[in-house]
Design a protein around this motif. Structure first.
Motif, PDB file in Angstrom:
ATOM      1  N   PRO A 154       3.174   3.430  -0.696  1.00 53.25           N
ATOM      2  CA  PRO A 154       4.049   4.225  -1.795  1.00 53.25           C
ATOM      3  C   PRO A 154       4.653   3.428  -2.499  1.00 53.25           C
ATOM      4  O   PRO A 154       5.463   2.386  -2.010  1.00 53.25           O
ATOM      5  N   CYS A 155       4.648   3.560  -3.897  1.00 54.24           N
ATOM      6  CA  CYS A 155       5.623   2.476  -4.694  1.00 54.24           C
ATOM      7  C   CYS A 155       5.965   3.468  -6.060  1.00 54.24           C
ATOM      8  O   CYS A 155       5.481   3.518  -7.001  1.00 54.24           O
ATOM      9  N   LYS A 156       6.924   4.612  -5.485  1.00 59.77           N
ATOM     10  CA  LYS A 156       7.192   5.474  -6.590  1.00 59.77           C
ATOM     11  C   LYS A 156       7.499   4.840  -7.985  1.00 59.77           C
ATOM     12  O   LYS A 156       7.331   5.160  -8.839  1.00 59.77           O
ATOM     13  N   PRO A 157       8.468   3.871  -7.870  1.00 58.34           N
ATOM     14  CA  PRO A 157       9.122   3.158  -9.204  1.00 58.34           C
ATOM     15  C   PRO A 157       7.716   2.476  -9.854  1.00 58.34           C
ATOM     16  O   PRO A 157       7.891   2.334 -11.157  1.00 58.34           O
ATOM     17  N   CYS A 158       6.756   1.956  -9.077  1.00 55.99           N
ATOM     18  CA  CYS A 158       5.444   1.445  -9.828  1.00 55.99           C
ATOM     19  C   CYS A 158       4.816   2.502 -10.495  1.00 55.99           C
ATOM     20  O   CYS A 158       4.397   2.494 -11.766  1.00 55.99           O
ATOM     21  N   ARG A 159       4.760   3.645  -9.963  1.00 54.11           N
ATOM     22  CA  ARG A 159       3.819   4.936 -10.608  1.00 54.11           C
ATOM     23  C   ARG A 159       4.726   5.465 -11.756  1.00 54.11           C
ATOM     24  O   ARG A 159       3.901   5.743 -13.071  1.00 54.11           O
TER      25      ARG A 159
END
Length: 144
Positions: free
Chosen positions: A107-112
């Motif tokens: 998971p990479c919420k900042p990326c999404r």
């Protein structure tokens, strides 16, 4: 008539968005940081006007920046070394190099979040923004 066709062909933006994939090991060995999201924004004269190594919610305002960053040439060289090919730029607008982490890696919420914002910005700029995506992907090799 021939001249009109020639002028039309010369005015067409020939830069095409590219998508690159590199493993974690390849990014670590490269001259750019091993993180996502990262943004490198170049103006139409191929000068770096903004860069970020984290999610930037104010990205749209960065398109107004007019002064090239002092490390503009170094960043271009680093990207070219990583991509192992000449960089392509939008000659009539902006070029954005975006580094992200594949969802397969984790998971990479900042990326999404950054991707969603870039999508909105792209729809606003239409042909005046070229986006090249560099994705850090899962490696098939594991080290003990």
């Amino acid at each position: 008539m021939k001249y009109l066709v020639l002028i039309a062909l010369l005015s067409i933006n020939i830069a095409a968005a590219k998508e690159y994939q590199f493993t974690h090991e390849q990014i670590v060995a490269s001259p750019i940081n091993n993180s996502g999201p990262q943004i490198f924004l170049f103006d139409q004269s191929q000068k770096l006007t903004f860069k970020s190594e984290r999610f930037n919610s104010a990205l749209l305002s960065k398109f107004k920046l007019k002064v090239a960053l002092p490390d503009s040439d170094t960043v271009k060289e680093n990207l070219q070394e990583l991509l192992n090919e000449p960089l392509t730029f939008n000659s009539t607008g902006f070029t954005l190099f975006y580094v992200t982490i594949s969802p397969d890696v984790g998971p990479c919420k900042p990326c999404r979040d950054q991707e969603a914002l870039i999508k909105k910005i792209k729809s606003r700029f239409k042909d005046k923004l070229e986006i090249h995506t560099i994705t850090i992907i899962q490696s098939d090799t594991y080290k003990d």
